[in-house]
Design a protein around this motif. Structure first.
Motif, PDB file in Angstrom:
ATOM      1  N   ASP A  33       0.479  -1.230  -0.059  1.00 54.71           N
ATOM      2  CA  ASP A  33      -0.137  -0.133   0.190  1.00 54.71           C
ATOM      3  C   ASP A  33       0.302   1.391   0.250  1.00 54.71           C
ATOM      4  N   VAL A  34       0.412   2.035  -0.661  1.00 56.85           N
ATOM      5  CA  VAL A  34       0.697   3.644  -0.749  1.00 56.85           C
ATOM      6  C   VAL A  34      -0.482   4.277   0.439  1.00 56.85           C
ATOM      7  N   THR A  35       0.440   5.439   1.413  1.00 54.73           N
ATOM      8  CA  THR A  35       0.037   6.532   2.288  1.00 54.73           C
ATOM      9  C   THR A  35      -0.022   7.671   1.317  1.00 54.73           C
ATOM     10  N   LEU A  36      -1.266   7.983   0.684  1.00 60.67           N
ATOM     11  CA  LEU A  36      -1.525   9.466   0.015  1.00 60.67           C
ATOM     12  C   LEU A  36      -2.301  10.319   0.951  1.00 60.67           C
ATOM     13  N   MET A  37      -1.297  11.733   1.287  1.00 55.52           N
ATOM     14  CA  MET A  37      -1.207  12.080   1.857  1.00 55.52           C
ATOM     15  C   MET A  37      -2.080  13.484   1.884  1.00 55.52           C
ATOM     16  N   ASP A  38      -1.669  14.176   0.618  1.00 48.52           N
ATOM     17  CA  ASP A  38      -2.339  15.340   0.053  1.00 48.52           C
ATOM     18  C   ASP A  38      -3.790  15.418  -0.200  1.00 48.52           C
ATOM     19  N   GLY A  39      -4.554  14.152  -0.486  1.00 46.54           N
ATOM     20  CA  GLY A  39      -5.524  14.157  -0.539  1.00 46.54           C
ATOM     21  C   GLY A  39      -6.114  14.702  -2.849  1.00 46.54           C
ATOM     22  N   ARG A  40      -5.103  14.797  -3.076  1.00 40.35           N
ATOM     23  CA  ARG A  40      -5.215  15.233  -4.739  1.00 40.35           C
ATOM     24  C   ARG A  40      -5.472  14.043  -5.462  1.00 40.35           C
ATOM     25  N   PRO A  41      -7.001  14.445  -6.636  1.00 40.40           N
ATOM     26  CA  PRO A  41      -7.426  13.782  -7.188  1.00 40.40           C
ATOM     27  C   PRO A  41      -6.693  12.404  -7.446  1.00 40.40           C
ATOM     28  N   VAL A  42      -7.367  11.273  -7.256  1.00 37.11           N
ATOM     29  CA  VAL A  42      -5.832   9.869  -8.009  1.00 37.11           C
ATOM     30  C   VAL A  42      -7.528   9.326  -9.264  1.00 37.11           C
ATOM     31  N   ASP A  43      -6.791   8.855 -10.564  1.00 37.32           N
ATOM     32  CA  ASP A  43      -7.605   8.555 -11.602  1.00 37.32           C
ATOM     33  C   ASP A  43      -8.013   7.018 -11.590  1.00 37.32           C
ATOM     34  N   LEU A  62      -1.835  -1.055  -4.011  1.00 39.12           N
ATOM     35  CA  LEU A  62      -0.502  -1.325  -5.009  1.00 39.12           C
ATOM     36  C   LEU A  62      -0.718  -2.576  -6.238  1.00 39.12           C
ATOM     37  N   SER A  63      -0.786  -3.596  -4.961  1.00 33.77           N
ATOM     38  CA  SER A  63      -1.275  -4.843  -6.142  1.00 33.77           C
ATOM     39  C   SER A  63      -3.001  -4.644  -6.707  1.00 33.77           C
ATOM     40  N   ASP A  64      -3.781  -4.658  -5.440  1.00 34.58           N
ATOM     41  CA  ASP A  64      -6.154  -5.023  -6.105  1.00 34.58           C
ATOM     42  C   ASP A  64      -5.706  -3.669  -6.619  1.00 34.58           C
ATOM     43  N   SER A  65      -4.809  -2.483  -7.011  1.00 32.90           N
ATOM     44  CA  SER A  65      -5.564  -1.358  -7.870  1.00 32.90           C
ATOM     45  C   SER A  65      -4.562  -1.483  -8.925  1.00 32.90           C
ATOM     46  N   VAL A  66      -5.973  -2.112 -10.298  1.00 32.36           N
ATOM     47  CA  VAL A  66      -5.698  -2.431 -11.723  1.00 32.36           C
ATOM     48  C   VAL A  66      -5.574  -0.971 -13.079  1.00 32.36           C
ATOM     49  N   PRO A  67      -4.922   0.015 -12.780  1.00 33.30           N
ATOM     50  CA  PRO A  67      -5.151   1.126 -14.294  1.00 33.30           C
ATOM     51  C   PRO A  67      -5.804   0.200 -15.586  1.00 33.30           C
ATOM     52  N   THR A  71      -9.885  -0.243 -12.155  1.00 35.47           N
ATOM     53  CA  THR A  71     -10.098  -0.237 -11.219  1.00 35.47           C
ATOM     54  C   THR A  71      -8.804   0.219  -9.727  1.00 35.47           C
ATOM     55  N   VAL A  72      -9.529   0.544  -9.064  1.00 31.65           N
ATOM     56  CA  VAL A  72      -8.955   1.389  -7.482  1.00 31.65           C
ATOM     57  C   VAL A  72      -9.323   0.619  -6.134  1.00 31.65           C
ATOM     58  N   LEU A  73      -8.455   0.550  -5.719  1.00 31.70           N
ATOM     59  CA  LEU A  73      -8.970   0.052  -4.251  1.00 31.70           C
ATOM     60  C   LEU A  73      -8.076   0.950  -2.993  1.00 31.70           C
ATOM     61  N   LEU A  74      -8.324   1.348  -2.036  1.00 32.28           N
ATOM     62  CA  LEU A  74      -7.966   2.448  -1.434  1.00 32.28           C
ATOM     63  C   LEU A  74      -8.450   1.508  -0.222  1.00 32.28           C
ATOM     64  N   ARG A  75      -8.071   2.310   1.461  1.00 30.16           N
ATOM     65  CA  ARG A  75      -7.996   1.204   2.543  1.00 30.16           C
ATOM     66  C   ARG A  75      -8.743   2.902   3.727  1.00 30.16           C
ATOM     67  N   HIS A  76      -9.668   3.463   3.943  1.00 30.80           N
ATOM     68  CA  HIS A  76      -9.992   4.406   4.914  1.00 30.80           C
ATOM     69  C   HIS A  76     -10.374   3.779   6.449  1.00 30.80           C
ATOM     70  N   GLU A  77      -9.929   4.497   7.927  1.00 25.58           N
ATOM     71  CA  GLU A  77     -10.472   4.289   8.514  1.00 25.58           C
ATOM     72  C   GLU A  77     -11.307   3.180   8.466  1.00 25.58           C
ATOM     73  N   GLY A  78     -11.325   1.583   8.004  1.00 21.93           N
ATOM     74  CA  GLY A  78     -11.843   0.467   8.338  1.00 21.93           C
ATOM     75  C   GLY A  78     -12.322   0.075   7.425  1.00 21.93           C
ATOM     76  N   ALA A  79     -12.307   1.196   6.530  1.00 19.88           N
ATOM     77  CA  ALA A  79     -13.180   0.615   5.349  1.00 19.88           C
ATOM     78  C   ALA A  79     -12.239   0.856   3.761  1.00 19.88           C
ATOM     79  N   THR A  80     -12.204  -0.321   3.095  1.00 21.47           N
ATOM     80  CA  THR A  80     -11.997  -1.195   1.557  1.00 21.47           C
ATOM     81  C   THR A  80     -13.005  -0.017   0.811  1.00 21.47           C
ATOM     82  N   LEU A  81     -12.604   0.933  -0.505  1.00 22.97           N
ATOM     83  CA  LEU A  81     -13.343   1.322  -0.756  1.00 22.97           C
ATOM     84  C   LEU A  81     -12.648   1.214  -2.282  1.00 22.97           C
ATOM     85  N   GLU A  82     -13.500  -0.070  -2.971  1.00 19.19           N
ATOM     86  CA  GLU A  82     -13.261  -0.420  -4.637  1.00 19.19           C
ATOM     87  C   GLU A  82     -13.613   0.432  -5.768  1.00 19.19           C
TER      88      GLU A  82
END
Length: 184
Positions: A33-43, A62-67, A71-82
């Motif tokens: 995983d990579v931590t996104l610190m700045d909140g910039r938009p993700v394609d 990085l392994s589950d996000s497949v441009p 598909t982008v997979l994010l995790r935040h506050e225990g939730a997984t956002l696909e």
């Protein structure tokens, strides 16, 4: 077997073990995983023109996000956002019905559907995800959007229903934008 043959067999075994163990060890040491610190938009994918702004501190898998398959997979506050985006959607109602059928095949019902709109005005629907009885699906929240011939499906897991989605995760969903076709 002679001592020389035994040493050769041992060398082959050690070499084979190293070929297997070294890459596995390196892979275990490198973060997935990579931590996104700045909140910039993700394609969401390549060449689809869909973006979202994840909350600062989100983890991008990085392994589950497949441009390549958008598909982008994010995790935040225990939730997984696909989030998955596709182009070439000409009938919004058919796309959303297809998304719900696909979730059903994955073992989840969509219930309590209601309209939803992003801050950019992208229209869609959202509803709770409930596992099919005896199925392997998960509880969570679903949202589907269609704009400018692009369809977006959002699946939020590790939550019990849409009301349980952490507020900042829902803010990320509401940040979804679809660029005009000439911009992508």
């Amino acid at each position: 077997m002679s001592w020389r043959n035994a040493k050769a067999v041992l060398a082959v075994l050690v070499g084979t073990g190293a070929v297997i163990a070294v890459p596995a060890t390196v892979n275990a040491l490198i973060s997935d995983d990579v931590t996104l610190m700045d909140g910039r938009p993700v394609d969401v994918g390549v060449g689809v023109g869909v973006t979202l702004s994840p909350p600062a501190g989100s983890r991008l898998s990085l392994s589950d996000s497949v441009p390549a398959i958008s598909t982008v997979l994010l995790r935040h506050e225990g939730a997984t956002l696909e989030v998955t985006a596709v182009s070439g959607v000409d009938r919004p109602a058919d796309f959303l019905a297809h998304a719900r059928r696909k979730l059903r095949r994955e073992g989840m019902f969509t219930v309590r559907l209601r309209p939803v709109v992003t801050r950019a005005g992208v229209l869609g629907e959202r509803g709770d995800l409930v596992p099919v009885p005896g199925g392997v699906g998960v509880s969570g929240c679903y949202a589907g959007f269609v704009a400018d011939e692009r369809g977006i499906v959002v699946k939020i897991s590790n939550v019990s229903e849409c009301r349980a989605v952490p507020p900042l995760v829902w803010v990320a969903v509401e940040s979804i934008t679809v660029a005009p076709e000439e911009e992508w």
